[in-house]
Design an enzyme around this catalytic site. Structure first.
Site, short mmCIF file in Angstrom:
data_model
loop_
_atom_site.label_atom_id
_atom_site.label_comp_id
_atom_site.label_asym_id
_atom_site.label_seq_id
_atom_site.Cartn_x
_atom_site.Cartn_y
_atom_site.Cartn_z
N LYS A 36 56.66 89.16 52.44
CA LYS A 36 57.71 89.55 53.40
C LYS A 36 57.28 90.76 54.22
CE LYS A 36 58.93 93.42 51.05
NZ LYS A 36 58.74 94.80 51.52
N ASP A 47 62.85 92.64 45.29
CA ASP A 47 62.43 91.72 46.36
C ASP A 47 62.26 90.28 45.89
OD1 ASP A 47 62.40 93.83 48.16
OD2 ASP A 47 60.26 94.24 47.86
O1 C5P Z 1 63.00 96.75 41.95
P1 C5P Z 1 61.54 97.04 42.14
O2 C5P Z 1 60.75 96.87 40.89
O3 C5P Z 1 60.97 96.27 43.28
O4 C5P Z 1 61.46 98.57 42.57
C1 C5P Z 1 60.31 99.34 42.33
C2 C5P Z 1 60.67 100.80 42.45
O5 C5P Z 1 60.97 101.13 43.82
C3 C5P Z 1 61.90 101.26 41.70
O6 C5P Z 1 61.61 101.59 40.38
C4 C5P Z 1 62.36 102.48 42.50
O7 C5P Z 1 61.59 103.61 42.19
C5 C5P Z 1 62.00 102.08 43.92
N1 C5P Z 1 63.15 101.50 44.61
C6 C5P Z 1 64.19 102.33 45.02
N2 C5P Z 1 65.25 101.79 45.69
C7 C5P Z 1 65.31 100.46 45.97
C8 C5P Z 1 64.26 99.59 45.58
C9 C5P Z 1 63.18 100.15 44.90
O8 C5P Z 1 64.17 103.53 44.81
N3 C5P Z 1 66.35 99.98 46.61
#
Ligand code: C5P
Length: 324
Positions: A15, A145
């Protein structure tokens, strides 16, 4: 067992965030955000087959950057398979093979695409028959994502980015991607944004982040020049602060006819929107010649979310497919 036999192959897209507005840090450690995602024609491919003996879930990873991807229980495809088994009661038995195309740690959700592809592949392999929305709900537990990699197209994401609704739009968009040799850690980029905001070096967000109205209008019009002008990423300053070289790549794209350019997600991949495939080739050549990118890709969007493709009977070293 899958209707096609003992092997299922699923590909899921990377993406680009056309808009990424990041709100304040929440109590759960995530940031409230509003994002417009577009799925582009760069695909991860996951094949799944049943093991011959009593093995559980295992994974091999191939392709660029494969060495940086763990193959233990922390692998997102493995976690996806185990989560699906746990929730459906299916026996957790699968040999997974991930073929990477999306840059690792590149801000294009390659790991999320692996998780999405593994969810669908195991659902087909085990005959658990979940709806796409149910798979997306499981996916949200694995990463913000992952649901979008299942849905594809162009979509508005809210919450952590996992709550999706489709965005009306028309047209096909041509993108040039400038890749970096080393990935950026998503948590570090969010932390850098928090630091910049606390230091007064980045604007402090509103409580409810919002997508620019111009972007929605531009997508409905199908005019890439308008879309290019409306691209926005609140993480860009943070990514550039950690990787100042990204500013050079962004400037170069502007000088070579890009309609707009931005860091993709948490970076370090930079995405440039161009008018057509000729302009994409021209910019790709300029980026390659300048040395600002370690590699360059031309892609189009939007493309659909995770889909099964026909497995091709080749050696197990090449779990490829026929539709590309
Ligand atoms: O959910 P995901 O594993 O993709 O997110 C990775 C990291 O990115 C999270 O642990 C967080 O530190 C950060 N993040 C965030 N806010 C979001 C998505 C991700 O702070 N909305």
């Amino acid at each position: 067992m899958s209707p096609r036999g003992d092997r299922v192959v699923v590909r899921a897209p990377a993406k680009i965030n056309l808009a990424l507005r990041v709100g304040p840090l929440r109590e759960d450690g995530y940031h409230e955000l509003v994002s417009v995602f577009q799925a582009v024609s760069l695909f991860e491919e996951v094949s799944a087959r049943l093991p011959e003996d009593d093995e559980g879930v295992s994974v091999v990873v191939r392709g660029p950057g494969a060495a940086e991807v763990p193959t233990d229980a922390s692998n997102l495809a493995v976690r996806a398979a185990l989560l699906l088994a746990e929730r459906t009661g299916a026996a957790p038995r699968a040999r997974l093979a991930v073929r990477k195309t999306v840059p690792v740690g590149g801000g294009m959700a390659g790991g999320s695409a692996d998780a999405a592809a593994a969810l669908l592949a195991c659902d087909l392999l085990w005959g658990t028959g979940l709806h796409r929305e149910e798979l997306a709900e499981l996916g949200a537990e694995l990463g913000s994502d992952v649901p979008f990699a299942l849905v594809g197209g162009t979509a508005l994401g809210t919450g952590r980015g996992e709550r999706l609704s489709p965005v009306l739009g028309r047209g096909e968009y041509h993108w040039v991607l400038a890749l970096s040799p080393d990935g950026l850690s998503t948590p570090q980029v969010y932390a850098e944004l928090d630091r910049l905001r606390a230091a007064g070096e980045a604007p402090v967000p509103e409580l409810e982040p919002d997508v620019p109205q111009e972007l929605g209008q531009a997508l409905r019009s199908g005019d890439p020049a308008r879309v290019g002008a409306a691209l926005v990423n609140d993480l860009q300053e943070a990514a550039c602060s950690l990787r100042p070289g990204l500013r050079r790549a962004l400037a170069l794209g502007e000088d070579h006819g890009a309609l707009g350019g931005l860091v993709s997600g948490s970076g370090p991949t930079v995405a440039f929107l161009v008018p057509d495939s000729d302009a994409a080739l021209e910019l790709a050549v300029a980026l390659t010649a300048s040395g600002v990118a370690s590699d360059v890709r031309r892609v189009t969007g939007p493309v659909p979310g995770a889909r099964s493709v026909e497995p091709v009977a080749t050696s197990p070293h090449h779990p490829s497919h026929s539709s590309r």
